[in-house]
Design a protein around this motif. Structure first.
Motif, PDB file in Angstrom:
ATOM      1  N   GLU A 160       0.863  -1.169   0.000  1.00 43.30           N
ATOM      2  CA  GLU A 160       0.000   0.000   0.000  1.00 43.30           C
ATOM      3  C   GLU A 160       0.902   1.221   0.000  1.00 43.30           C
ATOM      4  O   GLU A 160       2.024   1.173   0.481  1.00 43.30           O
ATOM      5  N   ALA A 161       0.411   2.309  -0.522  1.00 44.06           N
ATOM      6  CA  ALA A 161       1.209   3.538  -0.503  1.00 44.06           C
ATOM      7  C   ALA A 161       1.370   3.985   0.947  1.00 44.06           C
ATOM      8  O   ALA A 161       0.412   4.069   1.698  1.00 44.06           O
ATOM      9  N   VAL A 162       2.600   4.216   1.330  1.00 43.87           N
ATOM     10  CA  VAL A 162       2.920   4.657   2.684  1.00 43.87           C
ATOM     11  C   VAL A 162       3.262   6.137   2.615  1.00 43.87           C
ATOM     12  O   VAL A 162       4.053   6.552   1.776  1.00 43.87           O
ATOM     13  N   VAL A 163       2.656   6.907   3.474  1.00 41.94           N
ATOM     14  CA  VAL A 163       2.961   8.332   3.529  1.00 41.94           C
ATOM     15  C   VAL A 163       3.715   8.593   4.824  1.00 41.94           C
ATOM     16  O   VAL A 163       3.226   8.318   5.909  1.00 41.94           O
ATOM     17  N   LYS A 164       4.936   9.097   4.668  1.00 44.41           N
ATOM     18  CA  LYS A 164       5.756   9.433   5.822  1.00 44.41           C
ATOM     19  C   LYS A 164       5.798  10.956   5.914  1.00 44.41           C
ATOM     20  O   LYS A 164       5.984  11.626   4.907  1.00 44.41           O
ATOM     21  N   ASP A 165       5.652  11.455   7.116  1.00 45.59           N
ATOM     22  CA  ASP A 165       5.692  12.903   7.290  1.00 45.59           C
ATOM     23  C   ASP A 165       6.721  13.263   8.347  1.00 45.59           C
ATOM     24  O   ASP A 165       7.518  12.418   8.754  1.00 45.59           O
ATOM     25  N   ASP A 166       6.698  14.503   8.796  1.00 47.86           N
ATOM     26  CA  ASP A 166       7.717  14.957   9.746  1.00 47.86           C
ATOM     27  C   ASP A 166       7.533  14.396  11.148  1.00 47.86           C
ATOM     28  O   ASP A 166       8.296  14.727  12.047  1.00 47.86           O
ATOM     29  N   THR A 167       6.555  13.521  11.329  1.00 47.07           N
ATOM     30  CA  THR A 167       6.390  12.847  12.620  1.00 47.07           C
ATOM     31  C   THR A 167       6.824  11.375  12.544  1.00 47.07           C
ATOM     32  O   THR A 167       6.795  10.676  13.552  1.00 47.07           O
TER      33      THR A 167
ATOM     34  N   CYS B  62      17.104  15.500   5.755  1.00 48.99           N
ATOM     35  CA  CYS B  62      16.186  15.366   4.631  1.00 48.99           C
ATOM     36  C   CYS B  62      16.265  13.933   4.109  1.00 48.99           C
ATOM     37  O   CYS B  62      17.365  13.424   3.860  1.00 48.99           O
ATOM     38  N   VAL B  63      15.103  13.299   3.965  1.00 47.30           N
ATOM     39  CA  VAL B  63      15.043  11.879   3.629  1.00 47.30           C
ATOM     40  C   VAL B  63      14.109  11.663   2.443  1.00 47.30           C
ATOM     41  O   VAL B  63      13.041  12.265   2.365  1.00 47.30           O
ATOM     42  N   ARG B  64      14.527  10.772   1.541  1.00 42.81           N
ATOM     43  CA  ARG B  64      13.704  10.352   0.394  1.00 42.81           C
ATOM     44  C   ARG B  64      13.211   8.930   0.629  1.00 42.81           C
ATOM     45  O   ARG B  64      13.880   8.146   1.279  1.00 42.81           O
ATOM     46  N   TYR B  65      12.085   8.611   0.016  1.00 49.03           N
ATOM     47  CA  TYR B  65      11.541   7.252   0.084  1.00 49.03           C
ATOM     48  C   TYR B  65      10.589   7.046  -1.080  1.00 49.03           C
ATOM     49  O   TYR B  65      10.155   8.006  -1.717  1.00 49.03           O
ATOM     50  N   ARG B  66      10.286   5.812  -1.353  1.00 48.73           N
ATOM     51  CA  ARG B  66       9.302   5.476  -2.389  1.00 48.73           C
ATOM     52  C   ARG B  66       8.044   5.007  -1.662  1.00 48.73           C
ATOM     53  O   ARG B  66       8.069   3.982  -0.974  1.00 48.73           O
ATOM     54  N   PRO B  67       6.932   5.737  -1.784  1.00 54.36           N
ATOM     55  CA  PRO B  67       5.711   5.377  -1.047  1.00 54.36           C
ATOM     56  C   PRO B  67       5.168   3.982  -1.339  1.00 54.36           C
ATOM     57  O   PRO B  67       4.466   3.409  -0.513  1.00 54.36           O
ATOM     58  N   THR B  68       5.506   3.409  -2.487  1.00 49.21           N
ATOM     59  CA  THR B  68       4.972   2.091  -2.846  1.00 49.21           C
ATOM     60  C   THR B  68       5.978   0.965  -2.691  1.00 49.21           C
ATOM     61  O   THR B  68       5.742  -0.136  -3.166  1.00 49.21           O
ATOM     62  N   GLY B  69       7.096   1.215  -2.042  1.00 47.90           N
ATOM     63  CA  GLY B  69       8.067   0.139  -1.853  1.00 47.90           C
ATOM     64  C   GLY B  69       9.451   0.665  -1.546  1.00 47.90           C
ATOM     65  O   GLY B  69       9.628   1.787  -1.100  1.00 47.90           O
ATOM     66  N   ARG B  70      10.422  -0.157  -1.816  1.00 45.44           N
ATOM     67  CA  ARG B  70      11.816   0.182  -1.516  1.00 45.44           C
ATOM     68  C   ARG B  70      12.421   1.042  -2.620  1.00 45.44           C
ATOM     69  O   ARG B  70      12.031   0.935  -3.778  1.00 45.44           O
TER      70      ARG B  70
END
Length: 161
Positions: free
Chosen positions: A34-41, A146-154
């Motif tokens: 599932e799409a994961v949304v990461k925020d500043d928390t 500052c961090v990057r990520y892919r919401p749908t996986g690695r």
């Protein structure tokens, strides 16, 4: 009688195959990320292990580690495909703790840092800042990761170059 027995076996085999196909579809559907949304928390300066990550390094989301006996962020080589990549640090201005202003400053600064590093953009890759906490701020911490990520996986190794 042989025809009737053969028809029953064929029907039973077809039922088993159909069940397996449906179950396989359910398993495959359930295993899609599932799409994961990461925020500043999602992480902060007090998350164990996060301060060990340098700019350009990759790491996975926090998880329980038996040796640490707690939840910790662990480094992962970018070539292995990681869940996150630190792509830089910005320093927040000194002053009193003001969480809303810090959040706005961090998001803006990380977006600008990302645009400088990847001017053409990077479809499918999102970012989030890792902020100082009220406690680390009181100790003089003004650093935002500052961090990057892919919401749908690695992230793939290509994503982290």
């Amino acid at each position: 009688m042989v025809t009737s027995l053969g028809a029953r076996r064929l029907a039973r085999a077809a039922g088993i195959l159909l069940s397996a196909a449906l179950l396989g579809g359910l398993v495959t559907g359930a295993s899609r990320p599932e799409a994961v949304v990461k925020d500043d928390t999602f992480l902060d300066a007090e998350t164990p292990g996060v301060l060990n990550i340098e700019a350009g390094e990759c790491f996975d989301d926090p998880e329980y580690d038996v040796a640490f006996d707690g939840v910790i962020v662990l480094y992962r080589p970018c070539v292995e495909g990681a869940q996150n990549q630190s792509y830089g640090f910005i320093r927040a201005p000194d002053g009193d703790w003001d969480e809303p202003s810090l959040r706005a400053y961090a998001w803006d600064g990380c977006r600008r840092a990302q645009a400088r590093r990847w001017p053409a953009g990077d479809p499918g890759v999102a970012l989030y800042p890792v902020l100082p906490t009220r406690e680390t701020w009181a100790d003089g911490d003004r650093t935002v990761m500052c961090v990057r990520y892919r919401p749908t996986g690695r992230l793939s190794p290509e994503d982290t170059r």
